[in-house]
Write an enzyme that holds these catalytic residues in place. Structure first.
Site, PDB file in Angstrom:
ATOM      1  N   GLY A 233      -1.839   0.475   9.599  1.00  0.00           N
ATOM      2  CA  GLY A 233      -2.190  -0.901   9.880  1.00  0.00           C
ATOM      3  C   GLY A 233      -3.351  -1.017  10.934  1.00  0.00           C
ATOM      4  O   GLY A 233      -3.751  -0.075  11.466  1.00  0.00           O
ATOM      5  N   SER A 234      -2.986  -2.214  11.708  1.00  0.00           N
ATOM      6  CA  SER A 234      -3.955  -2.307  12.900  1.00  0.00           C
ATOM      7  C   SER A 234      -3.357  -1.507  14.245  1.00  0.00           C
ATOM      8  O   SER A 234      -1.955  -1.449  14.126  1.00  0.00           O
ATOM      9  CB  SER A 234      -3.975  -3.880  12.946  1.00  0.00           C
ATOM     10  OG  SER A 234      -2.915  -4.382  13.790  1.00  0.00           O
ATOM     11  N   GLU A 253      -0.859   5.628  11.445  1.00  0.00           N
ATOM     12  CA  GLU A 253      -2.368   5.557  10.819  1.00  0.00           C
ATOM     13  C   GLU A 253      -2.997   4.282  11.078  1.00  0.00           C
ATOM     14  O   GLU A 253      -2.619   3.279  10.105  1.00  0.00           O
ATOM     15  CB  GLU A 253      -2.286   6.033   9.542  1.00  0.00           C
ATOM     16  CG  GLU A 253      -3.675   6.550   8.559  1.00  0.00           C
ATOM     17  CD  GLU A 253      -4.510   5.488   8.172  1.00  0.00           C
ATOM     18  OE1 GLU A 253      -5.278   4.922   8.891  1.00  0.00           O
ATOM     19  OE2 GLU A 253      -4.301   5.087   7.065  1.00  0.00           O
ATOM     20  N   LEU A 254      -3.802   4.295  11.998  1.00  0.00           N
ATOM     21  CA  LEU A 254      -4.361   2.804  12.383  1.00  0.00           C
ATOM     22  C   LEU A 254      -5.817   2.653  12.292  1.00  0.00           C
ATOM     23  O   LEU A 254      -6.433   3.356  11.227  1.00  0.00           O
ATOM     24  CB  LEU A 254      -4.081   2.764  14.076  1.00  0.00           C
ATOM     25  CG  LEU A 254      -2.730   3.083  14.625  1.00  0.00           C
ATOM     26  CD1 LEU A 254      -2.387   2.891  15.879  1.00  0.00           C
ATOM     27  CD2 LEU A 254      -1.724   1.994  13.740  1.00  0.00           C
ATOM     28  N   CYS A 296     -10.104   1.446   6.889  1.00  0.00           N
ATOM     29  CA  CYS A 296     -10.196   1.916   8.235  1.00  0.00           C
ATOM     30  C   CYS A 296     -11.325   2.681   8.540  1.00  0.00           C
ATOM     31  O   CYS A 296     -11.629   3.041   9.794  1.00  0.00           O
ATOM     32  CB  CYS A 296      -8.898   2.260   8.820  1.00  0.00           C
ATOM     33  SG  CYS A 296      -8.000   3.725   7.737  1.00  0.00           S
ATOM     34  N   GLU A 390     -12.761  -3.152  15.345  1.00  0.00           N
ATOM     35  CA  GLU A 390     -12.914  -2.837  13.834  1.00  0.00           C
ATOM     36  C   GLU A 390     -13.306  -4.137  13.097  1.00  0.00           C
ATOM     37  O   GLU A 390     -12.335  -5.202  13.186  1.00  0.00           O
ATOM     38  CB  GLU A 390     -11.563  -2.016  13.472  1.00  0.00           C
ATOM     39  CG  GLU A 390     -11.442  -1.590  12.079  1.00  0.00           C
ATOM     40  CD  GLU A 390     -10.120  -1.176  11.427  1.00  0.00           C
ATOM     41  OE1 GLU A 390     -10.057  -0.457  10.672  1.00  0.00           O
ATOM     42  OE2 GLU A 390      -9.016  -1.751  12.203  1.00  0.00           O
TER      43      GLU A 390
END
Length: 488
Positions: A233-234, A253-254, A296, A390
């Site tokens: 996520g963020s 996992e950003l 992402c 992002e």
């Protein structure tokens, strides 16, 4: 698993669907129509799920490798059989164009197939220890064991594939899982949970719990019986969870603001180069605008050598203008809605802010509800949100550079570092980029959006911690233990 307007679906705990409790509405990103309701789990439910997960550890750890392989193969077979069902769930919940949704199902199938193979490869290592006098006959054996119950937290944008990336390696490793899916896309995760239990995974070893964010954070912080938190996520939420997770293992996992470098040597003659730039523009358009840029590793920043900058820019404009926007259920649609109207508001505001700050709008900038036009900006710089953060929308920045080293520096001038695309034919430049770029992967001859699910995947800096990809996720979900034997 039902998903009909007004119908309430329960969360999954110990193989049962629990509908008692507060209901949360799930709405279509396309038209905001009610898709259905899902029961929100409470902290009490979450504690019960962890209790069952802990109780199941001995059983999941003892499952023989052939059985784990068989379960994973059966899950893959069920997904193949139900491919269109899952694709339509993804279209409805996530607003993903149907052709892209089918690709997501195929990727999930590959993930479970890969996990079935890795389950039987999970072995050990013999180590000689008779290395000094007095240790004759001594040797060691290293084997990996499951860490225990895993808390898996997944986002909306890949509601099947990213759930598969948590559950497939956990099953291969022998770890029970408490899964918290995104509130926008719970039905796909619940449907997959049913498939997994039907394939023979122990009922108490999987819970699928739509939880409030504050209860998820509480679970990560206070529930020490959980041994690993795996979050996608963020960056802000991920690093906050890590700070609150105490001694638990954490994999993150950003996000990112993925870059691409396009050098003028990508093709030789002028004719070949023109064709090559058109092909690159097509790949960039798909990587930047497909699924409304909600990935992402969506292409966000493109750095082009100045000698080919204008040619490439207008080829990209031409391709972007032809992309089909509309209902994600239509076969021709390439760009559907962003997940929420509030996200469309934010993206629109960021683009406006950049233009007011001196950026030039080359293409797009318009909006129809939650569907944004593919937007191309140039003249952007550090200090603008579209450059530094992002975007998670169909917006791409295209900027020129004069020297290759300058382009590398521009890529690295970011707090993110997930993946970078690189178009050059020069082996020296490729190796320099591989050595110098502060990212998890350099993709030569394609955009940073490219990913094959078995590969190690993750980033550096604010883009994450640890690696996904089945084999690497299994390593994160297991720990080495050493047996030392003397005089035998």
């Amino acid at each position: 698993m039902k998903m009909r307007p007004g119908t309430q679906t329960g969360f999954l705990l110990c193989g049962k669907e629990w509908t008692d409790g507060e209901a949360m509405e799930v709405r279509s990103p396309w038209d905001q129509g009610l898709l259905g309701k899902v029961t929100v789990a409470t902290r009490k439910d979450a504690r019960e799920a962890v209790t069952h997960a802990v109780a199941s550890v001995r059983r999941t750890r003892a499952l023989p490798r052939w059985k784990r392989k068989e379960i994973l193969e059966d899950i893959a077979a069920a997904l193949i059989e139900q491919k269109e069902r899952f694709a339509q769930l993804i279209v409805a919940e996530a607003g993903k164009p149907v052709r892209t949704a089918r690709i997501e199902v195929e990727r999930a199938i590959l993930t479970f197939k890969t996990a079935s193979e890795e389950a039987i490869r999970l072995g050990g290592e013999s180590i000689p220890l008779d290395l000094t006098e007095g240790n004759e006959g001594r040797w060691g054996l290293v084997q990996r064991f499951p860490v225990g119950p895993v808390l898996a937290i997944t986002p909306f944008n890949f509601p099947l594939m990213l759930v598969a990336h948590k559950l497939a390696p956990a099953i291969a490793a022998g770890c029970p899982v408490v899964l918290k899916p995104a509130p926008q896309t719970p039905f796909t995760a619940l449907a997959l949970g049913e498939v997994i239990l039907k394939a023979g995974w122990p009922e108490e070893a999987l819970a699928v719990l739509p939880l409030a964010n504050e209860d998820t954070a509480w679970l990560a912080e206070r529930e020490d019986r959980l041994k690993l938190v795996s979050f996608t996520g963020s960056a802000a939420v991920g690093w906050g969870l890590k700070a609150r997770s105490g001694r638990k293992r954490v994999t993150l996992e950003l996000g990112g603001n993925a870059a691409l470098i396009l050098h003028s040597d990508w093709r030789g003659s002028d004719v070949d180069q023109s064709q090559a730039l058109e092909a690159v523009a097509n790949r960039v358009a798909i990587g930047a605008f497909g699924y409304a840029g909600q990935s992402c590793i969506s292409v966000q920043r493109v750095f082009v050598e100045r000698t080919i900058f204008q040619t490439f820019l207008w080829k990209l404009v031409e391709r972007a203008a032809k992309m089909v926007r509309g209902n994600p259920a239509d076969e021709a649609t390439e760009i559907g809605p962003v997940i929420r109207p509030a996200d469309a508001d934010r993206i629109e505001a960021w683009v406006k802010e950049a233009i007011e700050g001196g950026a030039k709008l080359v293409e797009g900038g318009g909006r129809d509800g939650s569907i944004l036009q593919p937007t191309i900006l140039t003249g952007t710089r550090s200090g603008m949100k579209v450059y530094d953060e992002e975007i998670f929308g169909p917006v791409v920045l295209v900027e020129p550079y004069d020297y290759f080293e300058e382009a590398l520096a521009m890529v690295n001038r970011s707090r993110y570092g997930l993946q970078t695309g690189l178009y050059t034919r020069d082996a020296g430049r490729i190796m320099t980029a591989f050595r110098e770029l502060e990212v998890g992967a350099v993709i030569v001859g394609d955009t940073p959006t490219w990913r094959l699910d078995p590969m190690p995947y993750g980033g550096v800096k604010d883009s994450g911690l640890g690696r996904e990809g089945v084999r690497w996720a299994i390593e994160e979900m297991t720990e080495p233990r050493m047996l030392v034997m003397a005089g035998m």
